[in-house]
Design an enzyme around this catalytic site. Structure first.
Site, PDB file in Angstrom:
ATOM      1  CG  ASP A 188      -2.135   0.947   1.013  1.00 29.07           C
ATOM      2  OD1 ASP A 188      -2.406   1.355  -0.138  1.00 29.07           O
ATOM      3  OD2 ASP A 188      -2.805   1.259   2.009  1.00 29.07           O
ATOM      4  N   GLY A 189       0.341   2.305  -0.567  1.00 28.65           N
ATOM      5  CA  GLY A 189       1.007   3.595  -0.572  1.00 28.65           C
ATOM      6  C   GLY A 189       0.086   4.639   0.008  1.00 28.65           C
ATOM      7  CD  GLU A 224      -1.247   2.374  -3.556  1.00 26.44           C
ATOM      8  OE1 GLU A 224      -0.841   1.203  -3.377  1.00 26.44           O
ATOM      9  OE2 GLU A 224      -2.206   2.847  -2.916  1.00 26.44           O
ATOM     10  CG  ASP A 240      -5.258  -0.315  -1.557  1.00 25.98           C
ATOM     11  OD1 ASP A 240      -4.291   0.154  -2.200  1.00 25.98           O
ATOM     12  OD2 ASP A 240      -5.527   0.067  -0.399  1.00 25.98           O
ATOM     13  CG  HIS A 295      -9.258   2.023   3.529  1.00 26.75           C
ATOM     14  ND1 HIS A 295      -8.262   2.177   4.463  1.00 26.75           N
ATOM     15  CD2 HIS A 295      -8.849   2.719   2.434  1.00 26.75           C
ATOM     16  CE1 HIS A 295      -7.313   2.957   3.973  1.00 26.75           C
ATOM     17  NE2 HIS A 295      -7.627   3.287   2.748  1.00 26.75           N
ATOM     18  CG  ASP A 330      -4.077   2.450   5.264  1.00 27.99           C
ATOM     19  OD1 ASP A 330      -3.904   3.248   4.320  1.00 27.99           O
ATOM     20  OD2 ASP A 330      -4.663   2.765   6.321  1.00 27.99           O
TER      21      ASP A 330
END
Length: 160
Positions: A8-9, A51, A73, A128, A138
Site C-alpha cells: 500500500d502507498g 503504491e 488496493d 479499507h 496502510d
C-alpha cells in the site's frame, strides 16, 4: 519459493509527504511461516508513486527468484499489468494511448527490472475493507508518511 506480498502507498496531500508499506509472507519447506514488513517515508511525492514503491521495495528485497503474488488496493498498479497497459506503454516509448507521456516512468522501469527474476502476478483487493494485511500495509504507509520531516527521504524522480 512462493511469496505473498501485500502493499500500500499513502500520500498526505497529493503531492505531499508520502509513504509505503509492504508485508511479505512465505512458508518454508518445514511449514514455518516467515513474515517481513517494509516501509519508508518521503518528503514530497504522490500516492501513485508510493503504491509503485511498495511493490518495488518488496521485490527488490527478495534474494532469489520466487513466485510472487502481489496484493494491492491500487488499480493503477494492478491494471497496469493485468490489463497489459505496461506493454503498450513500452511499445509506444512510454506514451499512453492518448500519446501523452506516461506518469512515473522512472518507477515503472524500476518495477519491471525488479520483476525480471521472478514470476509475478497481481491481485486487486478492496482498500479499507477489513483485509488484515492490506490494513497493516496502510498503517505502515501512513506511519511512514507522517514521520518527522527530518527523517523523510527525497523522492529523486518526482517532479510536479
Amino acid at each position: 519459493m512462493r511469496v505473498i506480498v501485500f502493499t500500500d502507498g499513502s500520500s498526505r496531500g497529493n503531492p505531499g509527504p508520502g509513504g509505503y508499506g509492504a508485508v511479505l509472507r512465505y512458508t518454508d519447506a518445514a511449514g514455518t511461516l516467515h513474515e517481513r514488513e517494509l516501509s519508508a517515508g518521503y518528503a514530497h511525492t504522490t500516492n501513485n508513486r508510493m503504491e509503485l514503491m511498495s511493490v518495488i521495495a518488496a521485490l527488490e528485497c527478495l534474494r532469489r527468484p520466487c513466485e510472487v503474488e502481489v496484493h494491492s488496493d491500487s488499480q493503477y498498479v494492478v491494471n497496469a499489468f493485468n490489463k497489459h497497459w505496461v506493454s503498450g506503454w513500452q511499445r509506444r516509448d512510454w506514451k499512453n494511448a492518448k500519446k501523452e507521456p506516461v506518469k512515473n516512468p522512472d518507477l515503472w522501469k524500476r518495477l519491471l527490472k525488479a520483476m525480471e527474476p521472478h514470476d509475478v502476478s497481481f491481485v486487486w483487493v478492496r482498500g479499507h475493507a477489513g483485509a488484515e494485511l492490506n490494513e497493516r500495509c496502510d498503517h505502515l504507509a501512513v506511519k511512514a508518511a507522517t514521520a518527522p520531516k527530518a527523517t523523510l527521504l527525497t523522492d529523486e524522480g518526482f517532479t510536479d
